[in-house]
Design a protein around this motif. Structure first.
Motif, PDB file in Angstrom:
ATOM      1  N   SER A 297       0.834  -1.199   0.000  1.00 55.73           N
ATOM      2  CA  SER A 297       0.000   0.000   0.000  1.00 55.73           C
ATOM      3  C   SER A 297       0.870   1.250   0.000  1.00 55.73           C
ATOM      4  O   SER A 297       1.954   1.274   0.603  1.00 55.73           O
ATOM      5  CB  SER A 297      -0.925   0.005   1.213  1.00 55.73           C
ATOM      6  OG  SER A 297      -0.180  -0.032   2.407  1.00 55.73           O
TER       7      SER A 297
ATOM      8  N   LEU B  40      -4.004   4.013  -1.900  1.00 59.16           N
ATOM      9  CA  LEU B  40      -3.808   3.044  -2.986  1.00 59.16           C
ATOM     10  C   LEU B  40      -3.229   1.758  -2.439  1.00 59.16           C
ATOM     11  O   LEU B  40      -2.257   1.775  -1.672  1.00 59.16           O
ATOM     12  CB  LEU B  40      -2.879   3.645  -4.039  1.00 59.16           C
ATOM     13  CG  LEU B  40      -2.660   2.844  -5.321  1.00 59.16           C
ATOM     14  CD1 LEU B  40      -3.935   2.795  -6.142  1.00 59.16           C
ATOM     15  CD2 LEU B  40      -1.545   3.461  -6.149  1.00 59.16           C
ATOM     16  N   ARG B  41      -3.861   0.644  -2.821  1.00 57.99           N
ATOM     17  CA  ARG B  41      -3.350  -0.683  -2.456  1.00 57.99           C
ATOM     18  C   ARG B  41      -3.112  -1.481  -3.723  1.00 57.99           C
ATOM     19  O   ARG B  41      -3.678  -1.181  -4.780  1.00 57.99           O
ATOM     20  CB  ARG B  41      -4.353  -1.415  -1.560  1.00 57.99           C
ATOM     21  CG  ARG B  41      -4.589  -0.746  -0.224  1.00 57.99           C
ATOM     22  CD  ARG B  41      -5.301  -1.680   0.739  1.00 57.99           C
ATOM     23  NE  ARG B  41      -6.633  -2.037   0.279  1.00 57.99           N
ATOM     24  CZ  ARG B  41      -7.737  -1.846   0.994  1.00 57.99           C
ATOM     25  NH1 ARG B  41      -7.664  -1.263   2.172  1.00 57.99           N
ATOM     26  NH2 ARG B  41      -8.912  -2.213   0.528  1.00 57.99           N
ATOM     27  N   PHE B  42      -2.312  -2.540  -3.605  1.00 61.18           N
ATOM     28  CA  PHE B  42      -2.066  -3.400  -4.762  1.00 61.18           C
ATOM     29  C   PHE B  42      -1.768  -4.823  -4.300  1.00 61.18           C
ATOM     30  O   PHE B  42      -1.365  -5.050  -3.154  1.00 61.18           O
ATOM     31  CB  PHE B  42      -0.913  -2.863  -5.625  1.00 61.18           C
ATOM     32  CG  PHE B  42       0.402  -2.764  -4.900  1.00 61.18           C
ATOM     33  CD1 PHE B  42       1.296  -3.827  -4.871  1.00 61.18           C
ATOM     34  CD2 PHE B  42       0.747  -1.585  -4.243  1.00 61.18           C
ATOM     35  CE1 PHE B  42       2.507  -3.734  -4.201  1.00 61.18           C
ATOM     36  CE2 PHE B  42       1.954  -1.482  -3.568  1.00 61.18           C
ATOM     37  CZ  PHE B  42       2.835  -2.558  -3.549  1.00 61.18           C
TER      38      PHE B  42
ATOM     39  N   LEU C 142      -4.318  -2.890  -8.986  1.00 59.11           N
ATOM     40  CA  LEU C 142      -4.301  -1.664  -8.205  1.00 59.11           C
ATOM     41  C   LEU C 142      -5.719  -1.366  -7.730  1.00 59.11           C
ATOM     42  O   LEU C 142      -6.677  -1.499  -8.490  1.00 59.11           O
ATOM     43  CB  LEU C 142      -3.795  -0.494  -9.046  1.00 59.11           C
ATOM     44  CG  LEU C 142      -2.396  -0.628  -9.654  1.00 59.11           C
ATOM     45  CD1 LEU C 142      -2.077   0.594 -10.488  1.00 59.11           C
ATOM     46  CD2 LEU C 142      -1.351  -0.823  -8.566  1.00 59.11           C
ATOM     47  N   GLU C 143      -5.845  -0.962  -6.483  1.00 60.51           N
ATOM     48  CA  GLU C 143      -7.147  -0.628  -5.906  1.00 60.51           C
ATOM     49  C   GLU C 143      -7.072   0.787  -5.342  1.00 60.51           C
ATOM     50  O   GLU C 143      -6.361   1.044  -4.370  1.00 60.51           O
ATOM     51  CB  GLU C 143      -7.524  -1.616  -4.806  1.00 60.51           C
ATOM     52  CG  GLU C 143      -8.912  -1.375  -4.225  1.00 60.51           C
ATOM     53  CD  GLU C 143      -9.270  -2.379  -3.152  1.00 60.51           C
ATOM     54  OE1 GLU C 143     -10.415  -2.864  -3.130  1.00 60.51           O
ATOM     55  OE2 GLU C 143      -8.387  -2.687  -2.315  1.00 60.51           O
ATOM     56  N   SER C 144      -7.783   1.717  -5.973  1.00 61.11           N
ATOM     57  CA  SER C 144      -7.834   3.098  -5.504  1.00 61.11           C
ATOM     58  C   SER C 144      -9.240   3.403  -4.993  1.00 61.11           C
ATOM     59  O   SER C 144     -10.190   2.652  -5.252  1.00 61.11           O
ATOM     60  CB  SER C 144      -7.455   4.060  -6.634  1.00 61.11           C
ATOM     61  OG  SER C 144      -8.324   3.897  -7.741  1.00 61.11           O
TER      62      SER C 144
ATOM     63  N   HIS D   4     -10.666  -0.608  -9.548  1.00 58.92           N
ATOM     64  CA  HIS D   4      -9.601  -1.582  -9.779  1.00 58.92           C
ATOM     65  C   HIS D   4      -9.027  -1.461 -11.181  1.00 58.92           C
ATOM     66  O   HIS D   4      -9.756  -1.182 -12.141  1.00 58.92           O
ATOM     67  CB  HIS D   4     -10.127  -3.006  -9.553  1.00 58.92           C
ATOM     68  CG  HIS D   4     -10.598  -3.259  -8.154  1.00 58.92           C
ATOM     69  ND1 HIS D   4     -11.910  -3.087  -7.777  1.00 58.92           N
ATOM     70  CD2 HIS D   4      -9.920  -3.640  -7.046  1.00 58.92           C
ATOM     71  CE1 HIS D   4     -12.030  -3.370  -6.478  1.00 58.92           C
ATOM     72  NE2 HIS D   4     -10.837  -3.703  -6.022  1.00 58.92           N
TER      73      HIS D   4
ATOM     74  N   ARG E  94       5.132   0.857 -13.371  1.00 56.37           N
ATOM     75  CA  ARG E  94       3.956   1.485 -12.764  1.00 56.37           C
ATOM     76  C   ARG E  94       4.199   1.770 -11.286  1.00 56.37           C
ATOM     77  O   ARG E  94       3.849   2.849 -10.781  1.00 56.37           O
ATOM     78  CB  ARG E  94       2.742   0.590 -12.946  1.00 56.37           C
ATOM     79  CG  ARG E  94       1.443   1.251 -12.524  1.00 56.37           C
ATOM     80  CD  ARG E  94       1.208   2.542 -13.340  1.00 56.37           C
ATOM     81  NE  ARG E  94       0.002   3.230 -12.950  1.00 56.37           N
ATOM     82  CZ  ARG E  94      -1.203   2.927 -13.400  1.00 56.37           C
ATOM     83  NH1 ARG E  94      -1.352   1.936 -14.272  1.00 56.37           N
ATOM     84  NH2 ARG E  94      -2.245   3.608 -13.016  1.00 56.37           N
ATOM     85  N   LEU E  95       4.811   0.823 -10.567  1.00 52.32           N
ATOM     86  CA  LEU E  95       5.097   1.041  -9.150  1.00 52.32           C
ATOM     87  C   LEU E  95       6.101   2.164  -8.960  1.00 52.32           C
ATOM     88  O   LEU E  95       5.997   2.964  -8.018  1.00 52.32           O
ATOM     89  CB  LEU E  95       5.607  -0.251  -8.508  1.00 52.32           C
ATOM     90  CG  LEU E  95       4.586  -1.380  -8.341  1.00 52.32           C
ATOM     91  CD1 LEU E  95       5.258  -2.637  -7.811  1.00 52.32           C
ATOM     92  CD2 LEU E  95       3.445  -0.967  -7.409  1.00 52.32           C
TER      93      LEU E  95
ATOM     94  N   LEU F 124       4.277   5.450  -9.430  1.00 53.42           N
ATOM     95  CA  LEU F 124       3.433   5.730  -8.276  1.00 53.42           C
ATOM     96  C   LEU F 124       4.262   6.144  -7.061  1.00 53.42           C
ATOM     97  O   LEU F 124       3.817   6.969  -6.253  1.00 53.42           O
ATOM     98  CB  LEU F 124       2.582   4.497  -7.931  1.00 53.42           C
ATOM     99  CG  LEU F 124       1.441   4.186  -8.902  1.00 53.42           C
ATOM    100  CD1 LEU F 124       0.887   2.793  -8.641  1.00 53.42           C
ATOM    101  CD2 LEU F 124       0.332   5.238  -8.782  1.00 53.42           C
TER     102      LEU F 124
END
Length: 338
Positions: free
Chosen positions: A20, A32-34, A47-49, A57, A68-69, A72
């Motif tokens: 997260s 944001l979690r993943f 990804l979950e925003s 998602h 992407r990470l 972010l």
């Protein structure tokens, strides 16, 4: 060791990852979690925003996960990430990343994109009676048009499994099923007792229609189900000397349910499972000036009649020493279970 290195190593080893981001640099950014998920046999990063209480998602191919990470990471002050069994805290200090290894008791695991419901009868298994009754194909695939029936059967078996704890299963169980109909649930109980619980039992299924009984016996013969018989017989013909262990009444219409419950009490059944339907007897008899606003609507009056009927059945069982429980079997559009 730096941020790029641990991500490269995790991707090389195909390790699952989850984590997260916190401390958004831009005020409008959300938490944001993943996590790693499996989609059609391939690993993806999900990804979950969040916007308020709504979650959004996005699924990314693992080949694009590092980029992407990294992007972010520039938008947040801190990242907590678990890669396989190793966890790290990453700090963003004006574009410079500082990485600390931390202890964690949980390892990251790839999760299925679609959570699979664990059923007593699993899809993918070749279950003979479901194949014969055209609920599933010969390779164990449940037909789309019968998936609700498949879920109904499993829900019933969950209830039956829990209720069976109240019965002495060390002896041969005698089960009486009143009003078999198409007997989907009857055959399900047989399969469950025979192949899953491996108990000693005998089921007698009753129906008043000779053609129904003939068809059901043909099915059980084709399936080589030896510990079950279907007979054309009225439940009233049983005497108190015919002790049974379990009484099943599945969708017995109107007062047929009450007849079966009374007979089960007379026969000293240890367990009574009843799925009532078409509860019409009280419908024309219910009158109340106080409830006129409800009872003037036919559909609501039907529900009131059903609630009152099942309440009286429950009280009758308790009066005869039974512990009764009323639970929802399937949607209220169908029927509850007593």
């Amino acid at each position: 060791m730096n941020f790029d290195t641990i991500i490269d190593e995790a991707l090389k080893k195909k390790e699952a990852m989850q984590g997260s981001f916190s401390g958004p640099i831009k005020r409008h950014a959300s938490k944001l979690r993943f996590k790693t998920i499996m989609m059609k046999g391939e690993a993806h990063l999900q990804l979950e925003s969040f916007e308020g209480k709504k979650a959004f998602h996005e699924n990314i191919a693992m080949r694009d996960a590092k980029a992407r990470l990294g992007a972010l990471m520039n938008e947040y002050k801190q990242l907590f990430i678990t890669l396989g069994s190793e966890s790290y805290q990453v700090f963003n200090n004006k574009g410079k990343f500082k990485l600390l290894k931390v202890k964690t008791e949980r390892a990251a695991k790839a999760q299925s994109h679609n959570k699979k419901k664990n059923y007593i009868l699993e899809e993918g298994e070749c279950i003979d009676f479901l194949i014969y009754l055209k609920v599933m194909s010969e390779d164990g695939k449940v037909y789309k048009s019968y998936y609700d029936k498949f879920k109904q059967i499993n829900k019933y078996l969950e209830i039956f499994d829990k209720a069976l704890e109240k019965v002495d299963t060390s002896k041969k169980l005698r089960i009486l099923d009143f009003g078999c109909g198409k007997a989907y649930l009857t055959f399900a109980v047989y399969y469950y007792l025979k192949n899953i619980r491996k108990l000693d039992f005998y089921i007698e299924g009753l129906d008043l229609k000779e053609d129904v009984v003939h068809d059901l016996n043909s099915i059980k013969d084709a399936l080589h189900y030896e510990d079950i018989d279907f007979v054309c017989k009225d439940i009233k013909d049983y005497s108190k000397t015919d002790n049974i262990d379990i009484m099943l009444t599945l969708h017995a219409c109107d007062i047929a349910t009450d007849i079966a419950i009374k007979k089960a009490v007379d026969l000293n059944a240890s367990l009574i499972l009843s799925v009532p339907c078409c509860q019409k007897e009280l419908f024309p008899k219910i009158k109340s000036n106080e409830l006129e606003g409800i009872l003037k609507h036919g559909i609501l009056k039907e529900r009131v009649a059903a609630i009152v009927t099942d309440s009286l059945r429950s009280l009758y069982l308790e009066m005869h020493g039974y512990k009764s429980e009323i639970i929802e079997f399937i949607d209220m559009d169908h029927t509850p279970i007593l």
